[in-house]
Structure formats: structure tokens, C-alpha cells
Design an enzyme around this catalytic site. Structure first.
Site, PDB file in Angstrom:
ATOM      1  N   GLU A  26      59.553  31.491  60.299  1.00 53.91           N
ATOM      2  CA  GLU A  26      58.426  30.877  59.582  1.00 53.91           C
ATOM      3  C   GLU A  26      57.594  31.974  58.947  1.00 53.91           C
ATOM      4  OE1 GLU A  26      55.747  28.328  61.787  1.00 53.91           O
ATOM      5  OE2 GLU A  26      57.426  27.274  62.723  1.00 53.91           O
ATOM      6  N   GLU A  47      57.608  28.991  69.399  1.00 53.49           N
ATOM      7  CA  GLU A  47      56.287  29.499  69.742  1.00 53.49           C
ATOM      8  C   GLU A  47      55.799  29.017  71.102  1.00 53.49           C
ATOM      9  OE1 GLU A  47      53.627  28.640  66.504  1.00 53.49           O
ATOM     10  OE2 GLU A  47      54.893  29.577  65.010  1.00 53.49           O
TER      11      GLU A  47
HETATM   12  O1  IFM Z   1      52.323  24.470  61.286  1.00 55.92           O
HETATM   13  C1  IFM Z   1      52.547  25.509  62.171  1.00 55.92           C
HETATM   14  C2  IFM Z   1      53.908  25.380  62.824  1.00 55.92           C
HETATM   15  O2  IFM Z   1      54.057  24.173  63.471  1.00 55.92           O
HETATM   16  C3  IFM Z   1      54.102  26.480  63.837  1.00 55.92           C
HETATM   17  N1  IFM Z   1      53.832  27.766  63.276  1.00 55.92           N
HETATM   18  C4  IFM Z   1      52.618  27.938  62.526  1.00 55.92           C
HETATM   19  C5  IFM Z   1      52.488  26.855  61.474  1.00 55.92           C
HETATM   20  C6  IFM Z   1      51.181  27.043  60.668  1.00 55.92           C
HETATM   21  O3  IFM Z   1      50.099  26.981  61.516  1.00 55.92           O
END
Ligand code: IFM
Length: 452
Positions: free
Chosen positions: A360, A171
Site C-alpha cells: 500500500e 497491519e
Molecule cells: O485505508 C487504510 C487501509 O485500510 C490500511 N492502510 C492505511 C490505509 C489509509 O489509512
């Protein structure tokens, strides 16, 4: 609980189920065995930055509990574990001296994955820049990109023979935009010109590191993990549709166009191009590297409106209020699984892309144990619905090869601290006891069904 009556799917035979974490969110042990501070240590210790003044000092104490945590992952029947490395544990000042004890920790962790038949999916950068590099200008400096490539070389030389996939960044939007434009993540800057330099140097770091990794170990799959937004106009009207285009250009294409097509979006260049480093054009070729996969982190859609304030910065959009009937998680994020399919389709229409992983996906629900059980049925519904969307995407010929639930366990949720819980496993931070939630049992059963 029994297996879900209607399992999400179908999924291809080799579809991978996994769980994900990140170093600063779980490891703790921030000043042990030679590790030096990262920007998140500094930022989280500044008053008012993180809810309740929480820090990652102890987090889930995974640095010491890694072995039982790997057993926990194994008990969930998943095939892969996605985690990030702490740059400041391996090279405490970001460049120069390598910390043997840091190497030893990740050696143990990676070998521990392999002993349990878990594929290690390693991320090099999940936001925890060594503080020394920040003191020298951080991502606004080209030298940080060069330091990142050297860090990638160290990792691949040490671990490249034992890991399944390596991602350069997690990200990059968050570290550049939340960290340097909006000031709500480390290092806490609010400076548009600076943020654009950070965007560019992160891209360059990705390109340099990818080239380095491929030169050392050509067979190791390399990719990048992006949190792209599925953007919709909250009201009808041409001005709102145009706002959606601008929003996509700034928040998505500013990242994907350079990485996948070696160019910057024209609308961003027209308004903000002068903020990029002078070298931007000649760096584009380095930035656009062939990749073996890319990762999508997906949680919720973005609904925007044209911002009538003509002094507002590009992209001149504002977040729309949530619809009264929207289903929201405990962090107020909208649950809308079909929007993930829209985004995947949009990406594969716009670019010639390699296969992807959902690296994710998950939800914040703050259910606590009652008589030793955490009945987080809302998380099961969320995961189930999103897995159905993944299956739908695959049926549309979108090559999704796996899915990683965020997160293995509750952890340090950045500026939200420890109150916001995303785990399949409940963590009691006082005792460091782990309790598998109902969703964790559900996910384990699902992974087992597809494994067999
Ligand atoms: O916890 C975060 C993660 O570190 C990166 N993506 C989003 C998740 C939830 O906010």
C-alpha cells in the site's frame, strides 16, 4: 493527460503494478446472503466512533458492483488486484458453519480476476474480526488464533489453486494497538495489558495459519503485510535519540522481531513482558515461520520526541509537531518519500528477509469532480515521488517486487469515514458512480508503459 514526461523507474521487467482495497472498506452488503457482523459493524454503529456516524453498511457497494469494478481495474492496465476477504461473510460466527453464499462471492471475484488476467493477492485479515469471536474475548484469547488457522484452511482449500499470493494479516499493529490500546479503531479498547495479549495472539495466528497454508498448498506464496514506521528524532539530543530507539522497539520490533527472528525486543520485555500470555516463549517457534515475501504499507514518516512526563507509558515518546515547511496531505500526513527508502534499508539490515512488495502507498486528497474531471495533481506528485523511491530502493539491491496503489477507489476510511478520499477513482456515494481521477489515468498509463 499524456504520459508522465519523466517516468519513475527503472523497474525490473517482472515488476508488478497493482491496486489494493479491503473488504469492509468497499463491499457493503453487510447483512446480505448470510454475512454476520464483524467488530467494525459494531464499532461504526456506536455513536461518536466514526466521523459523521459513517458505517460500512453500503460503502462502495462492491458486493454488487464487483464485475464493473474488476473491469475498471483491468482498464488501468495493472497486473494484480490486492483485496481482503471478509471472515464473517465466509464463517459468520468466526468458527463453525461455513456460508456457501460467501464462498460463491469470492469464487466469482477470483474467477473474475483471472478472466481479466489480474493476479489475485488475497489478505485473510484486514481488521474485521467476526463479532462472535470478539464476544468471546477477541484477539486476547488464544482460541481466536486457532479459529484463524481454521479460517485460513478453508480459504486455501477453496481458492488456493487460483490465487497468486496470500497474506495472513494486514497491519497487525493497527488491529492490536489502534483497536485495543488507543481505542480509535474497533473494538475500541484502551488497555495496555489486553493490547499486548492481542499482539501475541495475532502473531500466533499468523504462525499457525502459515503452517496450515503450507501444509495444504506448499507452492502458494505466503506473507504478512506490515505498516512499519520510519522513525526520526524531531530534535537533536541523546534523550530524543533514545526515544527513537524505544519507539522503534514498541511500534516496529514488537511485530518484526517475533515474526522474523522468533524473539521479543528486550526493552519491551523488560517493561511490559508480564502482560504477554504465559505461553509466549513456547509460541515463538510457531510464530517465526519462513515466509515467501512480506509487504510494506507506507505513507509517511514518524517524528518523535522524548516525553518528559515520567508517568507516560513505555515507549515514553510523543509525536512531534509538524515542521512548518512540511508538505501535508488532506489528512495532515507528511509527504517524505525518501523516508520509505530509509525504512526498507533498515529492515534489510536488521533481518534476513525475503523479497517484499509495497502493498500500500497513496495519499488522502479530497478533490471532487469539476465538469466530470477530478484533477488530483497532488496525488500524482505523491505517487510519482514514492515510485521513484521504490526504484531507488531497488537500485540499492533491496528486492522490491511490486507496488500496489492505495486505493483503487475512495472508500470507508475507518474512523475518518467517507470524507477522506484515497482513491484513484472517485466514488459518488449517493449514486455509486465511479469517475477515474487524473491520477487514475496517470497510473494506468504508467502501468501500461511498464507492461509493454
Ligand atoms: O485505508 C487504510 C487501509 O485500510 C490500511 N492502510 C492505511 C490505509 C489509509 O489509512
Amino acid at each position: 493527460m499524456s504520459a508522465p514526461s519523466q517516468k519513475p523507474g527503472p523497474f525490473p521487467d517482472d515488476f508488478l503494478f497493482g491496486v489494493a482495497t479491503a473488504a469492509y472498506q468497499i463491499e457493503g452488503a453487510v447483512d446480505i446472503d448470510g454475512r454476520k457482523p464483524s467488530i467494525w459493524d459494531t464499532y461504526s454503529h456506536e455513536p461518536g466512533r466514526v466521523l459523521n456516524g459513517d458505517t460500512g453498511n453500503i460503502a462502495c457497494n462492491h458486493y454488487h458492483l464487483w464485475e464493473s469494478d474488476l473491469d475498471l481495474i483491468k482498464s488501468m492496465h495493472v497486473g494484480a488486484y490486492r483485496f481482503s476477504l471478509s471472515w464473517s461473510r465466509l464463517i459468520p460466527d468466526g468458527t463453525g458453519v461455513v456460508n456457501q453464499k460467501g464462498l460463491d462471492f469470492y469464487d466469482r471475484l477470483i474467477d473474475g480476476c483471472l478472466e481479466r488476467n489480474l493476479k489475485p493477492f488475497v489478505t485473510l485479515y484486514h481488521w474485521d474480526l467476526p463479532q462472535t469471536l470478539q464476544d468471546n474475548g477477541g484477539w486476547a484469547q488464544r482460541s481466536t488464533a486457532e479459529a484463524f488457522a481454521a479460517y485460513a484452511a478453508l480459504v486455501v482449500n477453496e481458492f488456493g489453486d487460483r490465487i497468486d499470493c496470500i497474506s495472513t494479516f494486514n497491519e497487525p499493529w493497527c488491529s492490536a494497538i489502534l483497536g485495543n490500546l488507543m481505542g480509535v479503531h474497533a473494538p475500541g479498547n484502551q488497555d495496555l495489558a489486553l493490547a499486548l495479549k492481542c499482539v501475541h495472539h495475532q502473531h500466533l495466528a499468523h504462525g499457525l495459519a502459515t503452517k496450515t497454508i503450507k501444509s495444504i498448498r506448499p507452492e502458494l506464496p505466503v506473507g504478512i503485510v506490515l505498516n512499519l514506521q520510519s522513525v526520526y528524532a524531531a530534535e537533536q539530543g541523546e534523550e530524543h535519540d533514545a526515544a527513537v530507539d524505544r519507539h522503534r522497539d514498541f511500534h516496529n520490533h514488537l511485530f518484526t522481531d517475533p515474526l522474523f527472528e522468533g524473539r521479543y525486543p528486550q526493552s519491551v520485555m523488560n517493561v511490559l513482558g508480564q502482560n504477554l500470555p504465559d505461553t509466549w516463549e513456547k509460541d515463538l517457534q510457531t510464530i517465526q515461520q519462513p515466509l515467501d515475501y512480506w509487504g510494506l504499507n507506507y505513507y509517511q514518516p514518524t517524528r518523535v520526541l522524548h516525553d518528559k512526563d515520567s508517568t507516560a507509558n513505555f515507549p515514553q515518546t510523543k509525536d512531534a509537531p509538524k515542521a512548518h515547511d512540511a508538505t501535508l496531505t488532506d489528512l495532515g500526513w507528511e509527504v517524505a518519500p525518501a523516508t520509505m527508502v530509509d525504512l526498507l534499508s533498515e529492515m534489510y539490515q536488521r533481518y534476513d528477509l525475503p523479497p517484499c512488495f509495497i502493498t500500500e502507498n497513496g495519499a488522502c486528497y479530497n478533490d471532487s469532480p469539476v465538469n466530470g474531471e477530478v484533477k488530483d495533481d497532488r496525488r500524482i506528485e505523491y505517487l510519482d515521488a514514492h515510485l521513484k523511491s521504490v526504484s531507488q530502493a531497488i537500485s540499492l539491491d533491496i528486492p522490491v517486487q511490486g507496488y500496489f496503489a492505495w486505493s483503487l477507489m475512495d472508500n470507508f476510511e475507518w474512523s475518518e469515514g467517507y470524507d477522506s478520499r484515497f482513491g484513484l477513482v472517485f466514488v459518488d456515494y449517493k449514486t455509486q458512480t465511479r469517475t477515474v481521477k487524473k491520477s487514475g489515468h496517470w497510473y494506468a498509463q504508467l502501468a501500461e508503459i511498464y507492461l509493454s
